[in-house]
Design an enzyme around this catalytic site. Structure first.
Site, PDB file in Angstrom:
ATOM      1  CD  GLU A  90      -2.511  -0.883   2.799  1.00 33.04           C
ATOM      2  OE1 GLU A  90      -3.463  -1.611   3.009  1.00 33.04           O
ATOM      3  OE2 GLU A  90      -2.107  -0.045   3.625  1.00 33.04           O
ATOM      4  CB  CYS A 103       2.789   7.068   3.616  1.00 29.77           C
ATOM      5  SG  CYS A 103       2.931   5.870   4.928  1.00 29.77           S
ATOM      6  CB  CYS A 110       4.294  -5.417  10.144  1.00 27.75           C
ATOM      7  SG  CYS A 110       5.304  -4.605  11.410  1.00 27.75           S
ATOM      8  CB  CYS A 114       1.617  -2.158  17.237  1.00 26.45           C
ATOM      9  SG  CYS A 114       3.385  -1.816  17.188  1.00 26.45           S
ATOM     10  CB  CYS A 117      -0.846  -1.452  13.951  1.00 28.10           C
ATOM     11  SG  CYS A 117      -0.230  -1.202  12.284  1.00 28.10           S
ATOM     12  N   GLY A 160       5.112  -2.292   7.768  1.00 25.48           N
ATOM     13  CA  GLY A 160       6.466  -2.790   7.985  1.00 25.48           C
ATOM     14  C   GLY A 160       7.233  -1.951   8.971  1.00 25.48           C
ATOM     15  CD  GLU A 161      10.433  -0.773  13.001  1.00 26.26           C
ATOM     16  OE1 GLU A 161       9.358  -0.207  13.288  1.00 26.26           O
ATOM     17  OE2 GLU A 161      11.521  -0.179  12.990  1.00 26.26           O
ATOM     18  CB  SER A 192       7.987   6.171  11.392  1.00 21.78           C
ATOM     19  OG  SER A 192       7.247   5.912  12.554  1.00 21.78           O
ATOM     20  CG  LEU A 216       6.546   7.368  23.415  1.00 19.82           C
ATOM     21  CD1 LEU A 216       7.826   6.584  23.639  1.00 19.82           C
ATOM     22  CD2 LEU A 216       6.729   8.809  23.919  1.00 19.82           C
ATOM     23  CB  CYS A 334      -0.271   1.067   8.621  1.00 19.48           C
ATOM     24  SG  CYS A 334       0.376   2.606   9.142  1.00 19.48           S
TER      25      CYS A 334
END
Ligand code: SAH
Length: 348
Positions: A90, A103, A110, A114, A117, A160-161, A192, A216, A334
């Site tokens: 995406e 973005c 991922c 979290c 998410c 994704g991270e 990020s 955070l 996301c």
């Protein structure tokens, strides 16, 4: 098939030499790719014909194919595109007064898990290559070319991270940042991370000029562990220590992202704890409205509550911004669109 966008200038020179071609042609190819933005190798008219044939055999020049697009009333466009192996990614293009911001996605799925998410609904299948991420930008840039617009800013905040795919993401940044590439300034590129401490330290040591944003979302370790599994291996105090060092060594301002979740992290007490955590750092807090994900039960807060939380932070000496909501009438959070697409694929 590898994509030509995978190659940094140096790698392009090495590839040329391996094919018995002169290294200066790397600049010619970069110019065709990133200035003229051609969609086929045949258009590279100053390269020898036989070498063009070799390039066609070995590299793809259009690694993404559009599957679907959603356009929001506020101008936000969400693209769902397919990579050559059939995986989907995406992309979200947001229009701001100061320019167009894209973005990008750094992984297929991922693994960070979290709880709020949608990306984590689909576990990581693989990392994207540098060239696939560059391909995302080229895909959108070629659409914008038709209107004389350009991708002004890049945020690596899609699925994704990025620090779980560190080398490819850093190569991606260097290609789009390069003067011979898209020449997007490093201050216009933001990475990020959810807080992978050793990679934050590696990033700090590289003295890159890209912006760093930290997801955070909680001012205490106890709450952060509930929302973000990454807080288990890398607790909040370790994260904050690494960030202080990064910010001081690099003289860079950090952004903390904080999604306001109703009844979870939005109390006055949380705001004060957050202010105490961040005060004194060269940083600001970006309060993010929550894009609701049906699957997980969290809900966002209203504007009044968000403003109240913002006021407390400011009163306690911490700079904050309230992010405008973008694309809330489309599946812009996301992983939302992709999760839907994958479900539809399975059920059809
Ligand atoms: N893995 C990276 C980058 C991808 S997430 C990271 O964690 O930073 C990009 C940002 O969007 C993060 O701050 C993430 O927490 C936030 N986000 C995820 N789901 C969201 C949702 N449904 N609504 C609003 N923000 C969301």
């Amino acid at each position: 098939m590898q994509t030509i966008y995978d190659l940094t200038l140096k790698q392009m020179q090495e590839m040329l030499e391996a094919h018995g071609q002169k290294a200066y042609r790397a600049k010619q190819i970069f110019s065709w790719l990133y200035r003229k933005r051609v969609s086929s190798f045949d258009e590279m008219s100053d390269l020898p014909k036989s070498f063009i044939e070799q390039l066609k055999q070995e590299y793809s020049i259009e690694p993404l194919k559009e599957i679907q697009r959603q356009v929001s009333h506020d101008g936000t466009i969400k693209f769902l595109a397919e990579l050559q192996d059939g995986s989907s990614v995406e992309l979200v293009l947001m229009h701001f007064q100061y320019g167009d911001s894209l973005c990008v996605t750094s992984q297929v799925g991922c693994n960070m898990g979290c709880s709020f998410c949608a990306s984590g609904l689909l576990k990581k299948q693989r990392d994207l290559t540098a060239g696939e991420i560059v391909g995302e930008v080229m895909f959108v840039q070629k659409q914008l070319d038709k209107e004389g617009r350009r991708v002004d800013n890049i945020v690596v905040m899609g699925t994704g991270e990025p620090f779980d795919n560190y080398t490819n993401v850093m190569n991606f940044c260097s290609i789009v940042n390069s003067d011979l590439g898209l020449a997007i300034g490093s201050r216009h590129i933001t990475i990020s991370t959810c807080g992978i401490v050793p990679k934050i330290r590696e990033f700090a040591q590289g003295h890159y000029q890209y912006n760093l944003a930290i997801s955070l979302h909680a001012p205490t370790n106890e709450l952060r562990r509930k929302l973000m599994p990454i807080a288990k291996p890398y607790p909040l105090d370790e994260l904050m220590q690494a960030l202080r060092e990064y910010s001081e060594d690099n003289h860079r301002r950090l952004t903390f992202e904080y999604i306001l979740l109703h009844g979870v992290n939005d109390s006055d007490e949380m705001a004060i704890t957050l202010a105490n955590l961040v005060r004194g750092m060269n940083a600001y807090i970006n309060l993010i409205p929550y894009n609701q994900v049906d699957e997980n039960g969290y809900i966002g807060v209203d504007d009044k509550k968000a403003l109240h939380f913002y006021d407390i932070l400011m009163k306690h000496g911490v700079k904050a911004t309230l992010r405008q909501k973008h694309g809330d009438d489309i599946d812009a959070a996301c992983g939302q669109l992709r999760a839907k697409h994958e479900r539809n694929k399975q059920s059809s």
